[in-house]
Design an enzyme around this catalytic site. Structure first.
Site, short mmCIF file in Angstrom:
data_model
loop_
_atom_site.label_atom_id
_atom_site.label_comp_id
_atom_site.label_asym_id
_atom_site.label_seq_id
_atom_site.Cartn_x
_atom_site.Cartn_y
_atom_site.Cartn_z
N SER A 173 69.58 22.02 161.78
CA SER A 173 68.51 21.29 160.59
C SER A 173 69.35 21.13 159.47
O SER A 173 69.85 20.13 159.53
CB SER A 173 67.59 22.57 160.40
OG SER A 173 66.41 22.31 159.50
N THR A 174 69.16 21.78 158.35
CA THR A 174 69.73 21.55 157.15
C THR A 174 71.34 21.26 157.23
O THR A 174 71.92 22.36 157.72
CB THR A 174 69.28 22.36 155.86
OG1 THR A 174 67.81 22.87 155.92
CG2 THR A 174 69.70 22.00 154.72
N HIS A 199 66.00 18.87 162.81
CA HIS A 199 64.74 18.64 162.21
C HIS A 199 64.74 17.57 161.16
O HIS A 199 65.44 17.46 160.22
CB HIS A 199 64.68 20.12 161.06
CG HIS A 199 64.35 21.13 162.12
ND1 HIS A 199 64.49 22.45 161.61
CD2 HIS A 199 63.89 21.26 163.39
CE1 HIS A 199 64.31 23.35 162.56
NE2 HIS A 199 63.75 22.81 163.47
N MET A 292 68.40 25.91 158.12
CA MET A 292 67.64 27.16 157.32
C MET A 292 66.76 27.81 158.24
O MET A 292 65.86 27.12 159.10
CB MET A 292 67.00 26.77 156.02
CG MET A 292 66.19 27.64 155.39
SD MET A 292 66.04 27.03 153.70
CE MET A 292 67.80 27.01 152.90
N ASP A 295 64.34 29.09 163.46
CA ASP A 295 63.81 28.06 164.69
C ASP A 295 65.15 27.93 165.58
O ASP A 295 66.24 27.44 165.22
CB ASP A 295 63.67 26.62 164.29
CG ASP A 295 63.13 25.97 165.44
OD1 ASP A 295 62.39 26.59 166.36
OD2 ASP A 295 63.29 24.56 165.21
#
Length: 358
Positions: A173-174, A199, A292, A295
């Site tokens: 993600s991030t 993401h 972050m 997930d």
């Protein structure tokens, strides 16, 4: 706690004023200063480094993406790109993420004042997320470390046009746009097929996949429902859709589908990892990287329990350690590795024919 110090760089005095007023609503944020162009901003922030930079793209003397690259090379800081040029799927947006931007805020062409005022809570939240990011300059890829598509590698891919017996699943993600680029450009086209969740909003993933395809020996593409998982191919879940692994006879395929948000995300890493555990079991490798939240943590634990070999990116090399940290906490990780170690370790494991834990 000290307030988050923010510096705003935008050539529009109106935008600077509205952004400052929006951020001033939160007592946990302090606007340290503003500047109309990157060169003036660079003079202002040296020695007084902010916690977060908000940067436009189109500005006099130096554009925002060049400034972002300068920041990342000389003094890495969390940067939010806030620009009307960075619309979903645009090359500007992809270039900004690849250069190290933590998040993109797309300003409309018209009604900027109303947009910034209405979206003040989302901008405040983006600043708080960015402030928690551990941004660092990634090692530069050398020619030796960057496989390229050649006639020979294309021939290998033609020989491998069958479903892989094993599969590599990656979730991030991030900070993942840079991390994925780092990993994929170091992997050869002889690897088993990869299925990836990053993401991203809708319209970003097609351009992102095209960028990765251009710099990797792998065939990288945005997944479509029914795509086969082939050796040397990396399939990236489309923004706004879930992706899971499935079987069609003896072949691995992906299913791309609508569905509710899972852990606040669509696509969800958990959805992918759980399906990989069910379908591939001990014939799978799972990798969870910077991001972050949590997930993918439970899904990686499920892969681990099913006999797959699981890797997590370490804290020091993560932009945000949330997802790997939670996966480690749940006991679903076999190895904790730096970003630099992940591509080499995958090749070692696969070269040894190592899937399940012994």
């Amino acid at each position: 706690m000290n307030p988050i110090r923010v510096f705003i760089v935008d050539d529009s005095a109106v935008v600077r004023q509205i952004l400052q007023a929006a951020l001033d609503q939160d007592p946990g944020i302090q606007v340290q200063g503003t500047a109309r162009d990157p060169l003036f901003a660079w003079q202002r922030i040296q020695g007084h480094w902010p916690d977060v930079l908000i940067v436009d793209i189109e500005m006099p003397r130096m554009d925002g993406i060049s400034f972002l690259r300068k920041i990342m090379a000389e003094y890495p800081l969390p940067v939010l790109i806030c620009s009307s040029l960075a619309e979903s799927g645009s090359q500007f947006a992809i270039d900004a993420l690849a250069a190290g931007a933590v998040q993109i805020i797309t300003k409309p062409q018209c009604g900027v004042r109303e947009f910034l005022q209405k979206d003040a809570p989302a901008i405040i939240q983006a600043v708080k997320i960015a402030a928690r990011a551990r941004v660092r300059a990634l090692p530069q890829a050398s020619a030796a470390a960057t496989p390229v598509k050649t006639a020979a590698s294309s021939g290998l891919q033609l020989l491998a046009q069958r479903s892989t017996e094993k599969v590599i699943a990656i979730g991030t993600s991030t900070g993942g746009t840079q991390a994925l680029e780092f990993v994929l450009r170091r992997l050869p086209a002889t690897l088993p097929g990869l299925v990836i969740v990053q993401h991203m909003p809708e319209k970003f993933t097609a351009a992102f996949a095209a960028r990765l395809n251009s710099i990797s020996a792998l065939e990288v593409r945005e997944a479509q429902d029914g795509d086969r998982v082939l050796s040397g191919r990396a399939l990236i879940a489309p923004g706004g859709k879930h992706m899971r692994l499935a079987r069609s006879g003896a072949q691995f395929i992906v299913q791309v589908f609508d569905g509710p948000l899972v852990k606040h995300h669509r696509p969800s890493v958990d959805v992918l990892f759980r399906s990989v555990a069910e379908v591939a079991g001990r014939n799978a490798w799972g990798v969870i990287m910077t991001g972050m939240g949590d997930d993918g943590a439970q899904g990686l634990a499920t892969m681990h329990q099913a006999g797959g070999h699981t890797l997590a990116q370490d804290e020091n090399s993560c932009v945000v350690f949330g997802m790997p940290k939670e996966a480690i906490r749940l006991g679903g990780v076999d190895e904790i590795l730096s970003l630099e170690q992940i591509p080499q370790r995958l090749q070692q494991l696969i070269g040894a024919g190592y899937g399940a834990r012994s």
